[in-house]
Write a protein that holds these residues in place. Structure first.
Motif, short mmCIF file in Angstrom:
data_model
loop_
_atom_site.label_atom_id
_atom_site.label_comp_id
_atom_site.label_asym_id
_atom_site.label_seq_id
_atom_site.Cartn_x
_atom_site.Cartn_y
_atom_site.Cartn_z
N GLN A 1 0.87 -1.18 0.00
CA GLN A 1 0.00 0.00 0.00
C GLN A 1 0.90 1.22 0.00
O GLN A 1 1.88 1.27 0.75
CB GLN A 1 -0.88 0.01 1.25
CG GLN A 1 -1.98 -1.05 1.24
CD GLN A 1 -2.66 -1.16 2.59
OE1 GLN A 1 -2.11 -1.73 3.53
NE2 GLN A 1 -3.87 -0.62 2.71
N ASP A 2 0.56 2.22 -0.82
CA ASP A 2 1.36 3.45 -0.81
C ASP A 2 1.00 4.29 0.42
O ASP A 2 0.21 3.86 1.27
CB ASP A 2 1.19 4.21 -2.13
CG ASP A 2 -0.24 4.75 -2.33
OD1 ASP A 2 -1.00 4.81 -1.34
OD2 ASP A 2 -0.57 5.11 -3.47
N ASP A 3 1.54 5.50 0.51
CA ASP A 3 1.31 6.32 1.70
C ASP A 3 -0.16 6.66 1.91
O ASP A 3 -0.59 6.98 3.02
CB ASP A 3 2.13 7.61 1.62
CG ASP A 3 3.62 7.34 1.83
OD1 ASP A 3 3.95 6.24 2.33
OD2 ASP A 3 4.44 8.22 1.49
N LEU A 4 -0.92 6.61 0.83
CA LEU A 4 -2.35 6.88 0.95
C LEU A 4 -3.15 5.59 1.19
O LEU A 4 -4.38 5.61 1.24
CB LEU A 4 -2.87 7.59 -0.31
CG LEU A 4 -2.26 8.98 -0.55
CD1 LEU A 4 -2.76 9.55 -1.88
CD2 LEU A 4 -2.62 9.94 0.59
N GLY A 5 -2.43 4.47 1.30
CA GLY A 5 -3.10 3.21 1.57
C GLY A 5 -3.59 2.49 0.33
O GLY A 5 -4.27 1.47 0.42
N ILE A 6 -3.24 3.03 -0.84
CA ILE A 6 -3.74 2.47 -2.11
C ILE A 6 -2.77 1.41 -2.64
O ILE A 6 -1.55 1.54 -2.50
CB ILE A 6 -3.95 3.60 -3.14
CG1 ILE A 6 -4.97 4.63 -2.60
CG2 ILE A 6 -4.39 3.05 -4.49
CD1 ILE A 6 -6.35 4.08 -2.31
#
Lengths: 391, 64
Positions: free
Chosen positions: B26-31
């Motif tokens: 997950q990236d920093d935005l949780g995506i």
């Protein structure tokens, strides 16, 4: 497509003296089409019990989570959910695309990595609860002393809700998740929680802390009213569901000690108990066919996740607790865009709770016969009212 | 095996990261993001599972 198979059943099906999940689920899954039933409120709804059908209901864009649509199961006596009108920010009651703004704002707080970083704080909370149990003697109520207090402290720490207010929010939450609460009691509890969180948000504006509410305030994506509703939702969902899972899991692990410390036990416990069986309520906003059944626009739908998670076509010997199976496709956290935001937190809390409890109190045992454990037949969520233990 | 992710559909549940941590993150935005193509059969099986259980059906796993 089958014709409407009118076969009304009582609801909810979970009744004293019965095993869980309700044995009728087996018969419902085999039945053609869906099961028609009437809620205590008099509304007609469709019960969905097959794994595949439940996943379809929870992902079909013609099926809505928004209680403001006509025909949404108000379910007054089955644990009704507030609507977005009643509680702004109650985003479980919103559909895409409106839902996405809330979800996307919150996701970064609950990623697998973020939750992993919370492990030391959760471990400390678990250890302190066990310290308190040991200091109090050699008996206790594992629900009050541990299963409820751990997630309650974890979520309040994360949100920035003072621990001293635990009694208040736990008591109000209990009203909301008790099937026998009246509408008036439910509304009063909901209002009290909202007022409390409104006040807390004013305090956080003046004195921000290292907590989720302060971060969301600084972020500014959500309005203050919305933030109160979001906080209320996270606070409720964060402690009550996890508490039931931890309590039931302790009972199961006591009788299956070979699985203590095995992380696969957590996923299987989630599937096996599916405590949130009665949480997802939906309404068709267009005609839609599910499981060979035509559902008309404006008809209510209840996907039963415990029934789906005991579907023998997906899980072999579904009524056996067997962590060696692959339970990952369970829908205990729901499915679709509303799937539980806090699921990774729940998994970590359960894992740490079981490991630590059985390691530090290896002689833990039930203080009453299993058959005398007080099951929450009156609860929206499946669980135990109390769990008398000794060591 | 070809793995495609739809970041607009992703709801950040993190199920793919639990199922196939070598393949998804997950990236920093949780995506969702794809870290790497699965290197062996267990990783391919894990990626398939991630595709099946993704709650927002944001992961497509092609066998070719």
């Amino acid at each position: 497509m089958t014709t409407v198979d009118k076969c009304p059943v009582a609801f909810p099906l979970r009744q004293p003296g019965q095993s869980f999940p309700p044995p009728q689920y087996l018969q419902f899954r085999k039945q053609q089409g869906l099961v028609s039933t009437t809620l205590p409120s008099g509304e007609h709804v469709w019960l969905v019990t097959r794994h595949e059908d439940v996943r379809e209901v929870l992902t079909d864009p013609r099926i809505s989570s928004n209680p403001s649509h006509p025909g949404f199961p108000r379910a007054a006596k089955t644990g009704g959910v507030p609507s977005q009108d009643e509680v702004p920010g109650w985003f479980v009651a919103l559909d895409p695309p409106e839902h996405g703004r809330f979800r996307k704002t919150l996701i970064p707080e609950f990623t697998v990595r973020k939750v992993r970083e919370m492990r030391p704080a959760i471990q400390q909370i678990v250890d302190e609860r066990i310290d308190a149990m040991l200091a109090a003697g050699n008996t206790g109520d594992l629900i009050a002393d541990f299963a409820l207090s751990v997630p309650s402290l974890v979520i309040s720490t994360l949100l920035g809700v003072p621990h001293a207010d635990r009694d208040f929010f736990e008591t109000k939450t209990r009203v909301l998740v008790t099937l026998t609460s009246t509408d008036e009691q439910r509304q009063a509890a909901s209002k009290a929680l909202l007022r409390y969180l409104n006040r807390l948000i004013v305090i956080k504006q003046k004195r921000p802390g290292d907590d989720l509410i302060s971060r969301l305030l600084a972020d500014g994506t959500l309005g203050k009213q919305e933030l109160s509703g979001v906080s209320m939702l996270l606070l409720i969902a964060g402690h009550e569901t996890t508490a039931n899972n931890i309590g039931l899991g302790v009972v199961t692990l006591l009788s299956h000690p070979q699985w203590i410390g095995d992380e696969r036990a957590v996923e299987e416990l989630l599937r096996y108990y599916s405590v949130a069986d009665l949480v997802a309520f939906r309404v068709a906003v267009e005609d839609v066919e599910i499981g060979g059944q035509l559902i008309r626009a404006g008809e209510g739908i209840i996907p039963l996740v415990a029934a789906a998670n005991h579907d023998g076509t997906v899980f072999e010997r579904p009524d056996e607790f067997d962590p060696s199976r692959s339970a990952r496709s369970h829908v205990a956290f729901g499915y679709g865009v509303h799937q539980c935001l806090g699921q990774n937190l729940v998994r970590v809390e359960m894992d740490i709770a079981y490991r630590t409890l059985f390691e530090r109190i290896p002689t833990l045992e039930l203080a009453v016969p299993m058959t005398e454990l007080p099951i929450k037949y009156d609860g929206v969520l499946y669980g135990l009212h109390s769990l008398p233990v000794r060591w | 095996m070809r793995i495609r992710v739809d970041t607009d559909r992703c709801v950040g549940a993190g199920q793919c990261v639990l199922s196939a941590p070598d393949v998804f993150d997950q990236d920093d935005l949780g995506i969702v993001m794809v870290l790497a193509e699965p290197a062996d059969e267990p990783a391919r099986e894990a990626a398939r599972q991630a595709g099946v259980i993704c709650p927002s059906q944001a992961i497509t796993v092609g066998e070719s």
